[in-house]
Scaffold this motif. Structure first.
Motif, PDB file in Angstrom:
ATOM      1  N   GLY A 223       0.982  -1.361  -0.037  1.00  0.00           N
ATOM      2  CA  GLY A 223       0.103   0.131  -0.015  1.00  0.00           C
ATOM      3  C   GLY A 223       0.842   1.348   0.091  1.00  0.00           C
ATOM      4  N   GLU A 224       1.987   1.151   0.604  1.00  0.00           N
ATOM      5  CA  GLU A 224       2.921   2.491   0.869  1.00  0.00           C
ATOM      6  C   GLU A 224       1.989   3.682   1.362  1.00  0.00           C
ATOM      7  OE1 GLU A 224       5.549   3.158  -2.622  1.00  0.00           O
ATOM      8  OE2 GLU A 224       7.012   1.415  -1.818  1.00  0.00           O
ATOM      9  N   GLY A 225       1.870   4.645   0.567  1.00  0.00           N
ATOM     10  CA  GLY A 225       1.205   5.824   1.020  1.00  0.00           C
ATOM     11  C   GLY A 225      -0.308   5.691   1.096  1.00  0.00           C
ATOM     12  N   TYR A 226      -1.003   4.534   0.407  1.00  0.00           N
ATOM     13  CA  TYR A 226      -2.396   4.509   0.169  1.00  0.00           C
ATOM     14  C   TYR A 226      -2.805   3.415   1.548  1.00  0.00           C
ATOM     15  CZ  TYR A 226      -6.847   4.136  -1.955  1.00  0.00           C
ATOM     16  OH  TYR A 226      -8.258   4.025  -2.039  1.00  0.00           O
ATOM     17  N   ARG A 227      -3.176   4.261   2.574  1.00  0.00           N
ATOM     18  CA  ARG A 227      -3.514   3.541   3.953  1.00  0.00           C
ATOM     19  C   ARG A 227      -5.044   3.110   3.819  1.00  0.00           C
ATOM     20  NH1 ARG A 227      -2.266   8.684   4.318  1.00  0.00           N
ATOM     21  NH2 ARG A 227      -4.170   9.163   4.989  1.00  0.00           N
ATOM     22  N   THR A 228      -5.185   1.882   4.586  1.00  0.00           N
ATOM     23  CA  THR A 228      -6.469   1.350   4.744  1.00  0.00           C
ATOM     24  C   THR A 228      -6.865   1.206   6.162  1.00  0.00           C
ATOM     25  OG1 THR A 228      -5.835  -0.989   4.721  1.00  0.00           O
ATOM     26  CG2 THR A 228      -6.547   0.306   2.454  1.00  0.00           C
ATOM     27  N   MET A 229      -7.924   1.000   6.974  1.00  0.00           N
ATOM     28  CA  MET A 229      -8.399   1.056   8.022  1.00  0.00           C
ATOM     29  C   MET A 229      -7.418  -0.197   8.870  1.00  0.00           C
ATOM     30  SD  MET A 229     -10.270   3.258   9.452  1.00  0.00           S
ATOM     31  CE  MET A 229     -10.959   2.528  10.960  1.00  0.00           C
ATOM     32  N   PRO A 230      -7.518  -1.390   8.450  1.00  0.00           N
ATOM     33  CA  PRO A 230      -6.538  -2.143   9.215  1.00  0.00           C
ATOM     34  C   PRO A 230      -5.253  -1.814   9.490  1.00  0.00           C
ATOM     35  CG  PRO A 230      -7.916  -3.428   7.630  1.00  0.00           C
ATOM     36  CD  PRO A 230      -7.964  -2.009   7.142  1.00  0.00           C
ATOM     37  N   VAL A 231      -4.471  -1.230   8.463  1.00  0.00           N
ATOM     38  CA  VAL A 231      -3.295  -0.989   8.574  1.00  0.00           C
ATOM     39  C   VAL A 231      -3.050   0.227   9.702  1.00  0.00           C
ATOM     40  CG1 VAL A 231      -1.178   0.157   7.425  1.00  0.00           C
ATOM     41  CG2 VAL A 231      -2.454  -1.705   6.210  1.00  0.00           C
ATOM     42  N   LEU A 232      -4.116   1.333   9.641  1.00  0.00           N
ATOM     43  CA  LEU A 232      -4.023   2.391  10.453  1.00  0.00           C
ATOM     44  C   LEU A 232      -4.135   1.904  11.935  1.00  0.00           C
ATOM     45  CD1 LEU A 232      -4.057   5.427  10.996  1.00  0.00           C
ATOM     46  CD2 LEU A 232      -6.477   5.459  10.598  1.00  0.00           C
ATOM     47  N   ILE A 233      -5.126   1.011  12.262  1.00  0.00           N
ATOM     48  CA  ILE A 233      -5.538   0.457  13.480  1.00  0.00           C
ATOM     49  C   ILE A 233      -4.261  -0.075  14.109  1.00  0.00           C
ATOM     50  CG2 ILE A 233      -6.867  -1.347  14.930  1.00  0.00           C
ATOM     51  CD1 ILE A 233      -9.232  -0.711  12.828  1.00  0.00           C
ATOM     52  N   TYR A 234      -3.606  -1.047  13.345  1.00  0.00           N
ATOM     53  CA  TYR A 234      -2.647  -1.557  13.617  1.00  0.00           C
ATOM     54  C   TYR A 234      -1.124  -0.582  14.000  1.00  0.00           C
ATOM     55  CZ  TYR A 234       2.184  -4.424  13.201  1.00  0.00           C
ATOM     56  OH  TYR A 234       3.408  -4.835  13.354  1.00  0.00           O
ATOM     57  N   GLN A 235      -1.179   0.385  13.146  1.00  0.00           N
ATOM     58  CA  GLN A 235      -0.177   1.182  13.328  1.00  0.00           C
ATOM     59  C   GLN A 235      -0.340   2.161  14.770  1.00  0.00           C
ATOM     60  OE1 GLN A 235       0.151   3.312   9.511  1.00  0.00           O
ATOM     61  NE2 GLN A 235       1.648   1.885   8.751  1.00  0.00           N
ATOM     62  N   GLN A 236      -1.366   2.599  14.793  1.00  0.00           N
ATOM     63  CA  GLN A 236      -1.948   3.492  15.889  1.00  0.00           C
ATOM     64  C   GLN A 236      -1.651   2.454  17.081  1.00  0.00           C
ATOM     65  OE1 GLN A 236      -2.653   6.556  16.261  1.00  0.00           O
ATOM     66  NE2 GLN A 236      -1.767   6.546  13.951  1.00  0.00           N
ATOM     67  N   PHE A 237      -2.269   1.278  17.318  1.00  0.00           N
ATOM     68  CA  PHE A 237      -2.094   0.368  18.574  1.00  0.00           C
ATOM     69  C   PHE A 237      -0.689   0.092  18.762  1.00  0.00           C
ATOM     70  CE2 PHE A 237      -1.984  -3.517  20.632  1.00  0.00           C
ATOM     71  CZ  PHE A 237      -2.835  -3.310  21.588  1.00  0.00           C
ATOM     72  N   MET A 238       0.131  -0.212  17.761  1.00  0.00           N
ATOM     73  CA  MET A 238       1.699  -0.732  18.183  1.00  0.00           C
ATOM     74  C   MET A 238       2.122   0.520  18.549  1.00  0.00           C
ATOM     75  SD  MET A 238       1.174  -3.915  17.869  1.00  0.00           S
ATOM     76  CE  MET A 238       2.858  -4.202  17.997  1.00  0.00           C
ATOM     77  N   SER A 239       2.001   1.707  17.912  1.00  0.00           N
ATOM     78  CA  SER A 239       2.959   2.790  18.408  1.00  0.00           C
ATOM     79  C   SER A 239       2.277   3.543  19.458  1.00  0.00           C
ATOM     80  CB  SER A 239       2.867   3.796  17.082  1.00  0.00           C
ATOM     81  OG  SER A 239       1.700   4.478  16.946  1.00  0.00           O
ATOM     82  N   GLU A 240       1.125   3.392  20.090  1.00  0.00           N
ATOM     83  CA  GLU A 240       0.622   4.187  21.150  1.00  0.00           C
ATOM     84  C   GLU A 240      -0.036   3.120  22.121  1.00  0.00           C
ATOM     85  OE1 GLU A 240      -1.575   7.576  19.956  1.00  0.00           O
ATOM     86  OE2 GLU A 240      -1.306   7.207  18.009  1.00  0.00           O
ATOM     87  N   VAL A 241       0.513   2.050  22.129  1.00  0.00           N
ATOM     88  CA  VAL A 241      -0.075   1.050  23.176  1.00  0.00           C
ATOM     89  C   VAL A 241       0.153   1.457  24.543  1.00  0.00           C
ATOM     90  CG1 VAL A 241       1.919  -0.613  23.151  1.00  0.00           C
ATOM     91  CG2 VAL A 241      -0.220  -1.417  23.855  1.00  0.00           C
ATOM     92  N   GLY A 242       1.219   2.051  24.974  1.00  0.00           N
ATOM     93  CA  GLY A 242       1.658   2.478  26.141  1.00  0.00           C
ATOM     94  C   GLY A 242       0.964   3.822  26.635  1.00  0.00           C
ATOM     95  N   GLY A 243       0.546   4.726  25.696  1.00  0.00           N
ATOM     96  CA  GLY A 243      -0.025   5.829  26.058  1.00  0.00           C
ATOM     97  C   GLY A 243      -1.311   6.176  25.715  1.00  0.00           C
ATOM     98  N   ASP A 244      -1.944   5.800  24.418  1.00  0.00           N
ATOM     99  CA  ASP A 244      -3.087   6.280  24.021  1.00  0.00           C
ATOM    100  C   ASP A 244      -3.741   5.128  23.264  1.00  0.00           C
ATOM    101  OD1 ASP A 244      -5.007   7.994  23.219  1.00  0.00           O
ATOM    102  OD2 ASP A 244      -4.161   8.788  21.354  1.00  0.00           O
ATOM    103  N   ALA A 245      -4.195   4.102  24.033  1.00  0.00           N
ATOM    104  CA  ALA A 245      -4.897   3.043  23.518  1.00  0.00           C
ATOM    105  C   ALA A 245      -6.172   3.324  23.129  1.00  0.00           C
ATOM    106  CB  ALA A 245      -4.544   1.781  24.439  1.00  0.00           C
ATOM    107  N   GLY A 246      -6.750   4.469  23.711  1.00  0.00           N
ATOM    108  CA  GLY A 246      -8.034   4.872  23.544  1.00  0.00           C
ATOM    109  C   GLY A 246      -8.307   5.234  22.284  1.00  0.00           C
ATOM    110  N   PHE A 247      -7.349   5.751  21.584  1.00  0.00           N
ATOM    111  CA  PHE A 247      -7.430   6.291  20.140  1.00  0.00           C
ATOM    112  C   PHE A 247      -7.819   4.771  19.315  1.00  0.00           C
ATOM    113  CE2 PHE A 247      -6.017   7.848  15.956  1.00  0.00           C
ATOM    114  CZ  PHE A 247      -7.183   8.694  15.464  1.00  0.00           C
TER     115      PHE A 247
END
Length: 550
Positions: A223-247
């Motif tokens: 996908g590179e720059g073309y993001r889809t929801m499963p990728v966005l969810i994974y990236q947000q969760f893995m990068s923010e699991v310690g601080g902003d899991a709510g998002f």
């Protein structure tokens, strides 16, 4: 008194299974919804506001819809004519072609993405040929077009399988009547065949839609720059699991609501076109001549070749020598297999088969009970059980992975990173296949057969184990083989849940591709693909069937 005791035993089984479903399905999903609107300060809609206020986030949801709608439509456009041609026109090697199409479907989509990178990536074989021959600067298939290409070729076989089954029940006299009225071949298909199989088209399209919109591996790899929801969810969760899991929970909640709404909408539409067919004169294969015969063979062979090409690429490159794992020398070698089998920890291979085998045994047992209870022992508890057990069918794997982390990352049930949570994930994600096929087969078994066994002195329990279960096995095996094959290639939930000790083949393939170790990735992919093929052939052998019906 005896009947009450027997009734109570089935009720106990219903309650136990329902409690397990509540614990491992509804409770984790409830926590996702809860964490999306509650933080340390109490109730808040901040996470949802953040999603809709920033274009970066909500455009991703639109991207998922675009990819899914286009891939689903293309799958129907390819799968429908292909199924019709193979049912209507005598194609040389048609049985073998159908097996190849099924094999192309059972392979995980992310393997297809990896194979197409080898062909049409920036350094792919076809890309280099195009650029060198035509002196252009083709940059590969990354982005929207690449995702659609991979997911379409991966998904149209599902449309093909369903429509092929529906065409068996199509009365050929209707087509002959249309022909006598002067309808052309295309008109007969569009005005007679398609309207009659609309329920099947809608049902199979829903399955494709749900599979595509929830896919993680393909858009993550190409996908590179073309993001889809499963990728966005994974990236947000893995990068923010310690601080902003709510998002991450809010993203997952939005995705859950969208997929459930789409599923319910499709069910409503399907009811409007619900009817049955009985073929007094089934459609038969007819020899074709001239240009029609040439075009039919060319279309069928070309589509089948494109569908199976990723598996061929994976097998071929797994035997090629590499320099640094990335550059192929063109020489054949067993180095890739030697590396993954003897120079590396093979626990990921063992984990895949061990956890998969345990999961499929549990899936078969629970699936048989659920299907029996929902058909033969109808009551409120079993109706709830039926609904809850099918819920994971519309829940994306990445969302389920996050939900299980939320639910079991603390005492009293600390399961995160363990074999147990991986097995739970496999069971929850893949049991709907077995339940659907088991329910279909038990609906065809007359209750009078059980009653006859009981009247001959067998207890209700004995009649179930000795009479009903053996008769259910063809349907159970059909669902179980799909559950097993999809467990082997499960990535979207595993990539979130795995630990160093529970890594699987699918995760290993993904990580090797990300690191650029293409030789190792090909070898792992070949093992996974061959396992799926052997499983399919074993299914054919055990059931005596020549094709897979879902």
């Amino acid at each position: 008194m005896k009947n009450n005791r027997k009734l109570s035993s089935w009720n106990v089984i219903s309650i136990v299974i329902l409690l397990l479903a509540l614990l491992f399905v509804l409770y984790p999903l409830f926590l996702v919804l809860s964490k999306s609107v509650f933080n340390q300060d109490g109730f808040t809609l901040e996470n949802f506001t953040r999603f809709f206020e920033r274009k970066y986030f909500w455009v991703t949801l639109l991207n998922s819809f675009k990819v899914t709608i286009v891939a689903t439509m293309l799958s129907v456009i390819i799968g429908l004519p292909l199924a019709y041609l193979l049912r209507r026109v005598k194609i040389f090697g048609s049985k073998f072609i159908q097996i190849l199409i099924i094999v192309s479907y059972i392979s995980p989509p992310f393997i297809g993405a990896y194979a197409w990178i080898q062909l049409l990536g920036r350094s792919g074989v076809v890309t280099k040929f195009i650029n060198n021959t035509f002196q252009i600067n083709f940059d590969g298939i990354y982005g929207f077009s690449g995702i659609v290409l991979v997911l379409t070729l991966q998904s149209f076989p599902l449309i093909f399988i369903y429509i092929s089954g529906a065409l068996k029940n199509l009365d050929n006299s209707l087509i002959e009547a249309a022909e006598s009225l002067g309808y052309s071949n295309i008109q007969r298909v569009l005005k007679v065949v398609v309207p009659l199989i609309i329920p099947t088209i809608l049902a199979s399209s829903l399955l494709v839609f749900m599979r595509v919109i929830a896919d993680f591996g393909t858009p993550m790899l190409i996908g590179e720059g073309y993001r889809t929801m499963p990728v966005l969810i994974y990236q947000q969760f893995m990068s923010e699991v310690g601080g902003d899991a709510g998002f991450a929970a809010a993203l997952a909640s939005i995705f859950i609501l969208v997929t459930i709404a789409l599923f319910l909408f499709q069910r409503i539409i399907s009811r409007q076109f619900s009817y049955s067919m009985s073929a007094l004169k089934p459609m038969s294969v007819q020899p074709s001549k001239g240009i029609k015969n040439i075009l039919s063979h060319t279309l069928v062979y070309a589509v089948t070749f494109l569908a199976i090409l990723p598996q061929l690429v994976v097998l071929y490159t797994s035997f090629l020598e590499t320099v640094g794992g990335q550059v192929y020398t063109g020489n054949f070698s067993l180095d890739n297999y030697y590396t993954i089998l003897f120079n590396r920890d093979v626990s990921m291979i063992i984990n895949t088969y061990k956890m998969g085998f345990i999961s499929i045994i549990i899936i078969i047992i629970i699936g048989i009970f659920i299907s029996y209870l929902t058909i033969r022992k109808r009551n409120m508890i079993n109706s709830i059980l039926d609904t809850v057990s099918m819920l994971p069918f519309v829940i994306p794997g990445s969302v389920l992975g996050i939900a299980l982390v939320f639910a079991f990352s603390d005492q009293p049930l600390f399961l995160t990173g363990t074999v147990t949570i991986m097995i739970i994930s496999f069971i929850v994600r893949r049991i709907p296949y077995t339940i659907r096929s088991s329910t279909a087969i038990i609906s065809q078994i007359s209750p009078s057969i059980e009653e006859a066994a009981i009247s001959l002195g067998a207890s209700e329990t004995k009649a179930f184990y000795k009479v009903v279960v053996p008769m259910m096995m063809p349907g159970v095996l059909a669902g179980a083989i799909m559950s097993w094959i999809t467990i082997l290639g499960e990535l979207s939930s595993s990539i979130i849940l795995y630990s160093a000790g529970t890594q699987t083949l699918s995760v290993s393939i993904y990580t090797e591709v990300i690191r650029g170790n293409f030789g190792n990735a090909s070898a792992y992919s070949a093992i996974l693909t061959l396992t799926s093929i052997v499983s399919l052939l074993l299914f054919f052998k055990l059931t005596g069937k020549k094709e897979l019906s879902l």
